[in-house]
Design a protein around this motif. Structure first.
Motif, PDB file in Angstrom:
ATOM      1  N   LYS A 356       3.441  33.125  24.825  1.00  0.00           N
ATOM      2  CA  LYS A 356       3.898  32.994  23.443  1.00  0.00           C
ATOM      3  C   LYS A 356       2.942  33.702  22.480  1.00  0.00           C
ATOM      4  O   LYS A 356       3.373  34.306  21.489  1.00  0.00           O
ATOM      5  CB  LYS A 356       4.014  31.512  23.069  1.00  0.00           C
ATOM      6  CG  LYS A 356       5.133  30.779  23.797  1.00  0.00           C
ATOM      7  CD  LYS A 356       5.213  29.342  23.321  1.00  0.00           C
ATOM      8  CE  LYS A 356       6.354  28.594  24.026  1.00  0.00           C
ATOM      9  NZ  LYS A 356       6.437  27.175  23.566  1.00  0.00           N
ATOM     10  N   LYS A 359       3.479  37.405  22.850  1.00  0.00           N
ATOM     11  CA  LYS A 359       4.791  37.766  22.306  1.00  0.00           C
ATOM     12  C   LYS A 359       4.757  37.831  20.784  1.00  0.00           C
ATOM     13  O   LYS A 359       5.367  38.717  20.162  1.00  0.00           O
ATOM     14  CB  LYS A 359       5.842  36.746  22.763  1.00  0.00           C
ATOM     15  CG  LYS A 359       7.275  37.199  22.509  1.00  0.00           C
ATOM     16  CD  LYS A 359       8.249  36.360  23.297  1.00  0.00           C
ATOM     17  CE  LYS A 359       9.659  36.923  23.182  1.00  0.00           C
ATOM     18  NZ  LYS A 359      10.619  36.224  24.072  1.00  0.00           N
ATOM     19  N   GLN A 360       4.028  36.913  20.176  1.00  0.00           N
ATOM     20  CA  GLN A 360       3.881  36.939  18.721  1.00  0.00           C
ATOM     21  C   GLN A 360       3.139  38.203  18.280  1.00  0.00           C
ATOM     22  O   GLN A 360       3.492  38.837  17.281  1.00  0.00           O
ATOM     23  CB  GLN A 360       3.131  35.704  18.240  1.00  0.00           C
ATOM     24  CG  GLN A 360       2.968  35.640  16.718  1.00  0.00           C
ATOM     25  CD  GLN A 360       2.235  34.385  16.273  1.00  0.00           C
ATOM     26  OE1 GLN A 360       1.942  33.505  17.079  1.00  0.00           O
ATOM     27  NE2 GLN A 360       1.932  34.298  14.981  1.00  0.00           N
TER      28      GLN A 360
END
Length: 378
Positions: A356, A359-360
């Motif tokens: 995550k 991905k950010q």
């Protein structure tokens, strides 16, 4: 809006002005009291423009009435605006002879360097001293901590001995070819020798010459083989300048071995700071290879940003690195150098990214690149 964003917006208005475009240099660590240094930096920018243009065009450029340098300061940063656009921003940046290069924003024509206030003052004093004593044989002390962060300052030179005129004997102190000697043969002979002054003279001569097919491999090979000796003899700057003109991919890989075998992180830092002078994808690949080394990571990342879009492909390959920290490093660098090619690669990676956090980073990097490209198109 953050103060930094306000400042960048103000600088962009000046560098991207349609009627009077220019290039900006942000000097970090400036407290506003270095009056003499301001004048010196202005002259450096004008000189860098002329030298970078001469190197690319091989003709003497004619300065225009727009070639002045305005300046203002904010938040311990000095911003200088040259109202003239260099044809090669990277060549121009390399000719700015003070401070550590931190970043080059190609789209907005903004160069950021970092220098300590005392270093600016020391450089101003050194310039004043040089103007009074131009003799190249004079030794300059390199022990002052105030000059530590000025990588392009004058390298200590040994005292010149009287030239031997007794006969045609060749030695590594010859400052020009013998009557029966080719210029390139002379240059390679003294570069392979021990005289720092003759070495620098020969390297500067090679920089002015246009590489030819017959001699390129020979010259680049000798420069690569003598690279370790140049490091030990404090001759790296001129040596790498010569390699930036006479280089092959095979010769460039000598830097990978040099960094791998060097135990001192400080010495590696000095080498890495000079590496963007060789503006090739192969050099970018070598710098990418230093990112996993914690001691070299920051310097390698900065060097890749300075190289600009030519480093994009090697950095994009990091998006598939199994180490998530390397994928984050790739995002950090691409925010500065990424083009439309990066946008597609970031989208593709985001579709399969499991972390995550990463991905950010991928999403934010994509947005930042799109923002820069949109601003550049206006």
């Amino acid at each position: 809006m953050a103060p930094e964003t306000d400042l960048l917006s103000e600088i962009r208005k000046r560098t991207l002005d349609t009627e009077q475009p220019g290039v900006a240099v942000i000097v970090r660590g400036f407290n506003g009291n270095e009056t003499e240094a301001v004048s010196l930096l202005q002259k450096n920018m004008q000189s860098a423009y002329l030298n970078s243009t001469e190197q690319n065009d091989q003709t003497s450029p004619v300065p225009t009435e727009n070639g002045k340098v305005d300046f203002f300061s904010r938040d311990q940063q000095l911003i200088l605006i040259l109202h003239q656009v260099p044809k090669d921003l990277f060549a121009f940046a390399q000719k700015i002879n003070c401070g550590k290069m931190k970043e080059i924003d190609v789209q907005n024509r903004i160069i950021t360097i970092e220098v300590q206030p005392e270093a600016l003052n020391a450089l101003a004093l050194q310039q004043k001293s040089n103007s009074l004593t131009p003799d190249p044989s004079v030794k300059v002390s390199a022990n002052s901590s105030s000059l530590k962060n000025i990588p392009n300052s004058t390298t200590p030179k040994p005292e010149m001995k009287p030239k031997d005129t007794a006969g045609p004997k060749r030695n590594d102190r010859d400052l020009k070819p013998q009557p029966d000697e080719d210029t390139i043969d002379w240059a390679l002979r003294v570069i392979s020798g021990t005289s720092s002054f003759a070495h620098d003279t020969a390297c500067k001569k090679l920089v002015t010459m246009k590489p030819d097919t017959e001699n390129l491999a020979r010259v680049s090979t000798v420069l690569a083989e003598t690279l370790p000796a140049a490091k030990e003899g404090f001759r790296m700057k001129e040596h790498i300048n010569a390699m930036s003109v006479w280089y092959t991919d095979e010769a460039t890989f000598a830097f990978a071995n040099l960094l791998e075998e060097e135990n001192s992180a400080l010495v590696r830092e000095d080498i890495i700071q000079l590496m963007p002078t060789i503006h090739s994808e192969t050099m970018a690949e070598i710098l990418v290879g230093r990112l996993p080394n914690r001691a070299d990571m920051k310097d390698a990342r900065t060097a890749l940003k300075i190289m600009g879009s030519i480093a994009e492909k090697p950095v994009l390959r990091l998006l598939d690195d199994p180490d998530s920290s390397m994928r984050i490093q790739a995002c950090n660098i691409l925010q500065a150098i990424g083009t439309r090619e990066s946008i597609n690669a970031l989208k593709k990676r985001a579709e399969v990214e499991e972390s995550k956090v990463v991905k950010q980073q991928l999403t934010e990097t994509q947005a930042e690149i799109e923002k820069k490209l949109t601003a550049a198109d206006k």
